[in-house]
Write a protein that holds these residues in place. Structure first.
Motif, PDB file in Angstrom:
ATOM      1  N   GLN A 690       0.839  -1.184   0.000  1.00  0.00           N
ATOM      2  CA  GLN A 690       0.000   0.000   0.000  1.00  0.00           C
ATOM      3  C   GLN A 690       0.886   1.251   0.000  1.00  0.00           C
ATOM      4  N   VAL A 691       0.579   2.177  -0.900  1.00  0.00           N
ATOM      5  CA  VAL A 691       1.361   3.401  -0.986  1.00  0.00           C
ATOM      6  C   VAL A 691       0.880   4.382   0.072  1.00  0.00           C
ATOM      7  N   ASP A 692       1.826   4.812   0.911  1.00  0.00           N
ATOM      8  CA  ASP A 692       1.486   5.775   1.958  1.00  0.00           C
ATOM      9  C   ASP A 692       1.291   7.165   1.329  1.00  0.00           C
ATOM     10  N   GLU A 693       0.109   7.747   1.544  1.00  0.00           N
ATOM     11  CA  GLU A 693      -0.220   9.027   0.912  1.00  0.00           C
ATOM     12  C   GLU A 693       0.714  10.152   1.360  1.00  0.00           C
ATOM     13  N   ASN A 694       1.087  10.155   2.643  1.00  0.00           N
ATOM     14  CA  ASN A 694       1.995  11.196   3.133  1.00  0.00           C
ATOM     15  C   ASN A 694       3.367  11.091   2.476  1.00  0.00           C
ATOM     16  N   ALA A 695       3.843   9.852   2.338  1.00  0.00           N
ATOM     17  CA  ALA A 695       5.135   9.641   1.689  1.00  0.00           C
ATOM     18  C   ALA A 695       5.066  10.056   0.225  1.00  0.00           C
ATOM     19  N   LEU A 696       3.947   9.731  -0.424  1.00  0.00           N
ATOM     20  CA  LEU A 696       3.772  10.106  -1.820  1.00  0.00           C
ATOM     21  C   LEU A 696       3.782  11.625  -1.969  1.00  0.00           C
ATOM     22  N   SER A 697       3.121  12.311  -1.048  1.00  0.00           N
ATOM     23  CA  SER A 697       3.075  13.764  -1.097  1.00  0.00           C
ATOM     24  C   SER A 697       4.453  14.373  -0.901  1.00  0.00           C
ATOM     25  N   GLN A 698       5.249  13.808   0.015  1.00  0.00           N
ATOM     26  CA  GLN A 698       6.603  14.334   0.245  1.00  0.00           C
ATOM     27  C   GLN A 698       7.471  14.193  -1.001  1.00  0.00           C
ATOM     28  N   LEU A 699       7.371  13.064  -1.680  1.00  0.00           N
ATOM     29  CA  LEU A 699       8.167  12.862  -2.890  1.00  0.00           C
ATOM     30  C   LEU A 699       7.745  13.819  -3.997  1.00  0.00           C
ATOM     31  N   ASP A 701       6.433  16.703  -3.650  1.00  0.00           N
ATOM     32  CA  ASP A 701       6.860  18.054  -3.301  1.00  0.00           C
ATOM     33  C   ASP A 701       8.285  18.340  -3.764  1.00  0.00           C
ATOM     34  N   MET A 702       9.057  17.278  -4.011  1.00  0.00           N
ATOM     35  CA  MET A 702      10.428  17.449  -4.474  1.00  0.00           C
ATOM     36  C   MET A 702      10.495  17.653  -5.990  1.00  0.00           C
ATOM     37  N   GLY A 703       9.330  17.611  -6.654  1.00  0.00           N
ATOM     38  CA  GLY A 703       9.290  17.935  -8.077  1.00  0.00           C
ATOM     39  C   GLY A 703       9.173  16.758  -9.012  1.00  0.00           C
ATOM     40  N   PHE A 704       8.999  15.548  -8.472  1.00  0.00           N
ATOM     41  CA  PHE A 704       8.882  14.375  -9.332  1.00  0.00           C
ATOM     42  C   PHE A 704       7.417  14.105  -9.655  1.00  0.00           C
ATOM     43  N   SER A 705       7.181  13.375 -10.739  1.00  0.00           N
ATOM     44  CA  SER A 705       5.822  13.124 -11.187  1.00  0.00           C
ATOM     45  C   SER A 705       5.108  12.135 -10.274  1.00  0.00           C
ATOM     46  N   PHE A 706       3.784  12.140 -10.378  1.00  0.00           N
ATOM     47  CA  PHE A 706       2.961  11.242  -9.561  1.00  0.00           C
ATOM     48  C   PHE A 706       3.315   9.787  -9.843  1.00  0.00           C
ATOM     49  N   ASN A 707       3.371   9.410 -11.133  1.00  0.00           N
ATOM     50  CA  ASN A 707       3.632   8.011 -11.470  1.00  0.00           C
ATOM     51  C   ASN A 707       5.027   7.573 -11.052  1.00  0.00           C
ATOM     52  N   GLY A 708       6.020   8.452 -11.244  1.00  0.00           N
ATOM     53  CA  GLY A 708       7.374   8.103 -10.840  1.00  0.00           C
ATOM     54  C   GLY A 708       7.486   7.894  -9.338  1.00  0.00           C
ATOM     55  N   CYS A 709       6.846   8.777  -8.561  1.00  0.00           N
ATOM     56  CA  CYS A 709       6.881   8.634  -7.100  1.00  0.00           C
ATOM     57  C   CYS A 709       6.154   7.379  -6.640  1.00  0.00           C
ATOM     58  N   LYS A 710       5.047   7.099  -7.298  1.00  0.00           N
ATOM     59  CA  LYS A 710       4.288   5.890  -6.935  1.00  0.00           C
ATOM     60  C   LYS A 710       5.106   4.641  -7.224  1.00  0.00           C
ATOM     61  N   GLU A 730      18.065   6.547  -9.063  1.00  0.00           N
ATOM     62  CA  GLU A 730      18.614   5.451  -9.848  1.00  0.00           C
ATOM     63  C   GLU A 730      17.799   5.205 -11.118  1.00  0.00           C
ATOM     64  N   HIS A 731      16.492   5.430 -11.051  1.00  0.00           N
ATOM     65  CA  HIS A 731      15.607   5.012 -12.142  1.00  0.00           C
ATOM     66  C   HIS A 731      14.939   6.150 -12.896  1.00  0.00           C
ATOM     67  N   ASN A 732      15.248   7.411 -12.555  1.00  0.00           N
ATOM     68  CA  ASN A 732      14.475   8.489 -13.197  1.00  0.00           C
ATOM     69  C   ASN A 732      14.743   8.631 -14.691  1.00  0.00           C
ATOM     70  N   SER A 733      15.756   7.934 -15.194  1.00  0.00           N
ATOM     71  CA  SER A 733      15.989   7.970 -16.640  1.00  0.00           C
ATOM     72  C   SER A 733      15.390   6.757 -17.343  1.00  0.00           C
ATOM     73  N   PHE A 737       9.576   5.532 -16.548  1.00  0.00           N
ATOM     74  CA  PHE A 737       9.541   6.129 -15.209  1.00  0.00           C
ATOM     75  C   PHE A 737       8.252   6.912 -14.974  1.00  0.00           C
ATOM     76  N   ASN A 738       7.798   7.654 -15.974  1.00  0.00           N
ATOM     77  CA  ASN A 738       6.591   8.478 -15.820  1.00  0.00           C
ATOM     78  C   ASN A 738       5.324   7.799 -16.323  1.00  0.00           C
ATOM     79  N   ASP A 739       5.457   6.535 -16.752  1.00  0.00           N
ATOM     80  CA  ASP A 739       4.265   5.841 -17.234  1.00  0.00           C
ATOM     81  C   ASP A 739       3.355   5.463 -16.070  1.00  0.00           C
ATOM     82  N   PRO A 740       2.033   5.347 -16.334  1.00  0.00           N
ATOM     83  CA  PRO A 740       1.110   4.916 -15.281  1.00  0.00           C
ATOM     84  C   PRO A 740       1.504   3.547 -14.739  1.00  0.00           C
ATOM     85  N   VAL A 741       1.350   3.347 -13.446  1.00  0.00           N
ATOM     86  CA  VAL A 741       1.710   2.086 -12.796  1.00  0.00           C
ATOM     87  C   VAL A 741       0.612   1.073 -13.058  1.00  0.00           C
TER      88      VAL A 741
END
Length: 897
Positions: A690-699, A701-710, A730-733, A737-741
């Motif tokens: 389960q993806v923690d919503e608070n953790a997802l929000s923190q990531l 906030d650093m400027g990465f996309s929703f799908n990449g953070c998820k 490690e994987h942002n390239s 990376f930005n595709d839907p999970v």
């Protein structure tokens, strides 16, 4: 002719119509280019050269056109008294400048002072005499059109009146080029406010009625007939404002306002309208408020009602003069943007094919430099694709495109620009290019006043390629490297979407010429296991500048900082600026890029997801592309987060050997880490964390996309922010990376892979877009929320059309991409030769000035907007972008283009 007039369609152009009268839609021929000028269709208002007037996509075999021909003539220069012994009379020396102003007594001479523009017009009937669409139209008849002849057109009186009004509306229309310039400048301005005085404006019933004949309008104070304004309260006609340098109007309208109330502290009659700008569409009229609390351009919603009281019937008026905004655009277009480059050297101008300059449209030097680099012959594959056909009528990219369609077609405008740059059709004649400007004492100022018949204005190309980009469509300076990558991306999409227009069976995208991948070798410190990772495809090698490796070279001729930075910043050199500039070997930049680095807490699957190990990482090139674009990271953020330029001379070779930087892949003896095993279909899938919503929000906030953070959180258990950050780095390239999970069980997210959670989040946060609009934007940007938001705001003006075009392009690209196998990356020997560079003068990439230097027959040529000359000292040490060509490909262009 009368029969043709009777059966032809023609209409009156409104201010909202696009009227192309400054250049041909398919070529850069203008009214100045030849004695035949251009012809403008009286129904579509699109201008072309006569040969293309009845284009291949036009069903009509005949039509009526307005021919526009212009010629620039130098005005007579006062002559000095002849010496008795002199055989010839010499032109008098220009009067010294005693006043800071342009076009005023004692000031600098303006173009209008030096030259006179002679314009001639005629009505032309054209007819295609056979069924061959590529045949040249025949002139049925041509009649001069001027004040003496406009009343001689026979036939029905109403039809004759409509015909003359149609031609007048074209002559006095601002034109598409000015409309596009206005849209650029207005992006940086707030819209004109509604005047608070409009609703209750006092009206003086003094019986004054305004004559509809423009020849009767004159300033009541001075008698001037130019720049005339009507006071909407008392009907007074006065001249416009006088500028600070003495130019402009007579100031009659403003003086009248001051006399009738302002001096008594009353805002009695503050609103005026410029006569000659009033049409049936009153919103386009030029209105101004002299009131102290407004003092600027305004909107007057009840303008039509106020004009009726003065006997002005707006439906019968046509635009006859330029608005204030149009005059400002014209002034900016003629302003000298030339930066001082290669100062002190007497540059020898060159002209001819692939030696054509481009006019600066106002902070467009970044675009001009990139266009010269890609389309003027330095990359022959792109020149062959877009300028390969000398016959414009038979050019593949013009076939089936009407003049109106070609003005908004990226492939067509790219072909138009590349043809003009490589053909030499618009090159200044050599004898003219070598003449010194008689109005200049600067020996390095050859042909300062470019004759309009040789001038290329890439306005239409910029409007098409940058019209949907939030930054590039403005009139502000931009980063040339970012624009280059954006241009390649846009060409790729257009080429895939318009694949059928090319004669090739398989379309190789433009970016393929520059595409490469990198391979990273990772070594686990725990058990020395090794794995290799390939990056996503890139088109530009961005190199760091390790300043700790830079040294001061004694007796180096170029030790001082790059001249021009102070000149553009307006600051005089101080002691710091006089310090010697260090020199950095280019090899040090390559070594820094490929250096072995350590990644802490890297998680290896074979060790388990909870075990982290220090890992060494080294990156090298997977393939050697045909052309290698190198960006030097000369600009960085200072401690105060402001851009700073690294002052360093780069010792860069023109011949480059990158063989040592080629990735070799797994070697004998490498202890490879096991591949991640794929679960069989009959193996029950483990429950997804389960993806923690608070953790997802923190990531996020650093400027990465929703799908990449998820993806990152799912990979590390769902809640560990620090581990997820390491996974992101490690994987942002990764390509996906930005595709839907994908959903658990292998099912993809609904609605073509777009996460509904992201859709609803954007709809709620942005607040001005529908669910379908947001979904379309997310689909276009592969689910990246930040890029989707940028796309939405960039297309607010015409959202429905943008989405329709997006869907059509996606469908065409999908059909094209599925028609054949994937294209493999080009590769060859790792030896390169420098063939071009783009240099930047200024404090950071968003300001200053760009110029290009390109190799032509083993000689460096400087392309400084319209100035093209042999380079005396090419700035090898100072360039921002370098273009290298793989040596084994020189003289052997890729036949796939």
């Amino acid at each position: 002719m009368d029969d043709l007039i009777e059966r032809s369609n023609y209409r009156v152009a409104t201010p909202h119509d696009s009227v192309l009268k400054s250049e041909c839609a398919y070529t850069f021929h203008s009214p100045f280019s030849t004695p035949k000028g251009i012809v403008v269709n009286l129904e579509t208002f699109m201008g072309t050269v006569e040969e293309l007037a009845l284009s291949t996509s036009t069903s009509n075999d005949e039509g009526l056109f307005l021919r526009i021909v212009k010629k620039r003539i130098r005005k007579d220069v006062p002559m000095a008294e002849t010496n008795d012994d002199a055989a010839t009379t010499v032109a008098a020396t220009a009067a010294p400048v005693t006043k800071l102003g342009v076009g005023v007594e004692g000031g600098f001479a303006s173009e209008e002072d030096k030259f006179e523009i002679i314009s001639t017009y005629s009505l032309v009937g054209l007819k295609r005499m056979n069924n061959n669409n590529n045949s040249v139209p025949t002139i049925v008849e041509e009649r001069p059109y001027n004040d003496d002849t406009k009343n001689t057109f026979g036939g029905d009186a109403d039809a004759a009146l409509l015909l003359t009004q149609s031609m007048d509306s074209i002559i006095h229309h601002a034109g598409l080029s000015v409309q596009q310039d206005l849209s650029v400048w207005q992006l940086d301005d707030e819209p004109n406010p509604v005047s608070k005085y409009a609703a209750n404006l006092p009206f003086v019933d003094n019986g004054i009625q305004i004559n509809p004949d423009p020849s009767t309008w004159k300033c009541a104070a001075s008698g001037d007939t130019d720049n005339i304004w009507l006071n909407l309260s008392d009907g007074y006609i006065g001249g416009g404002r006088q500028n600070w340098d003495g130019s402009g109007g007579s100031n009659g309208a403003l003086d009248h306002f001051l006399e009738t109330g302002e001096q008594q502290q009353q805002q009695q009659y503050p609103l005026v309208v410029k006569l000659g700008t009033i049409t049936a569409d009153v919103e386009t009229a030029d209105c101004y408020s002299y009131a102290k609390d407004e003092d600027g351009p305004v909107k007057i919603p009840n303008l039509a009602e106020l004009l009726v009281k003065r006997g002005i019937k707006i439906g019968a008026l046509q635009k006859t003069v330029k608005s204030t905004a149009e005059l400002e655009v014209e002034l900016n277009a003629t302003y000298a943007f030339d930066a001082i480059t290669e100062a002190g050297a007497k540059l020898i101008p060159v002209t001819g094919p692939s030696l054509q300059g481009l006019q600066n449209l106002g902070n467009s030097c970044y675009m001009n430099s990139v266009v010269q680099l890609l389309l003027s012959g330095t990359v022959p594959e792109l020149s062959n694709r877009y300028a390969g056909s000398d016959n414009v009528k038979q050019h593949a990219l013009f076939q089936g495109q009407s003049p109106k369609e070609i003005t908004t077609d990226l492939l067509g405008q790219t072909a138009k620009l590349s043809l003009a740059l490589t053909s030499g059709t618009f090159a200044v004649p050599e004898e003219e290019a070598l003449k010194d400007d008689p109005d200049s004492n600067n020996n390095n100022n050859h042909h300062q006043s470019i004759d309009p018949q040789y001038r290329l204005q890439p306005r239409m190309f910029k409007h098409v390629i940058a019209g949907n980009h939030v930054e590039f469509r403005t009139g502000q300076q931009q980063d040339a490297a970012q624009f280059l990558q954006y241009m390649l991306e846009q060409l790729d999409r257009a080429e895939q979407g318009g694949a059928k227009r090319f004669s090739k069976e398989k379309i190789y995208p433009a970016s393929h010429l520059f595409s490469f991948r990198t391979t990273t070798r990772l070594v686990c410190s725990t058990d020395q296991k090794i794995k290799f990772k390939d990056s996503a495809t890139e088109t530009m090698l961005s190199l760091p500048l390790p300043m700790e490796k830079a040294t001061i070279v004694e007796n180096e001729p170029d030790q001082k900082r790059h001249k021009g930075d102070e000149e553009l910043s307006g600051k005089e050199e101080d002691d710091d600026n006089n310090k010697p500039v260090p020199t950095l070997p280019f090899s040090a930049c390559l070594d820094a890029w490929a250096a072995e680095t350590t990644v802490d807490d890297y998680r290896w699957p074979h060790l388990g997801t909870t075990v982290a190990a220090a890992t060494t990482s080294q990156t090298k090139l997977t393939n050697f592309p045909r052309y290698l674009l190198v960006q030097t990271q000369r600009y960085t953020l200072g401690a105060d987060w402001t851009p700073q330029k690294l002052e360093v001379n780069l010792d860069i070779p023109q011949q480059l050997d990158l063989t040592a930087f080629k990735a070799k892949g797994p070697q004998e003896g490498d202890n490879l880490a096991p591949e991640e095993e794929e679960k069989s279909d009959d193996t029950p899938a483990a429950p997804a964390p389960q993806v923690d919503e608070n953790a997802l929000s923190q990531l996020m906030d650093m400027g990465f996309s929703f799908n990449g953070c998820k993806r990152a959180l799912l990979a590390v258990g769902g809640s560990d922010v620090q581990s997820a950050m390491n996974w992101v780095f490690e994987h942002n390239s990764d390509p996906d990376f930005n595709d839907p999970v994908p959903e658990p069980g292998g099912a993809s997210a609904p609605k073509a892979g777009i996460d509904d959670g992201v859709v609803m989040s954007l709809v709620e946060n942005l607040g001005c877009f529908t669910i379908d609009q947001v979904r379309a934007a997310l689909k276009h940007t592969s689910g990246a929320a930040d890029r989707a938001a940028d796309w939405l705001f960039s297309h607010m003006d015409d959202m429905d059309s943008a989405i329709a075009a997006l869907e059509s392009s996606a469908a065409q690209a999908g059909a094209s991409s599925s028609s054949g196998p994937a294209i493999t990356l080009d590769d060859g020997e790792g030896k390169y030769t420098m063939v071009g560079m783009v240099s930047h003068i200024g404090k950071h990439t968003g300001s200053g000035h760009y110029v290009a230097h390109l190799k032509r027959d083993d000689q460096w040529i400087i392309f400084n907007d319209e100035k093209v000359a042999i380079s005396a000292t090419p700035p090898l040490a100072h360039a921002y972008l370098y273009l290298y060509q793989r040596t084994d490909s020189i003289g052997a262009p890729d036949p796939n283009y």
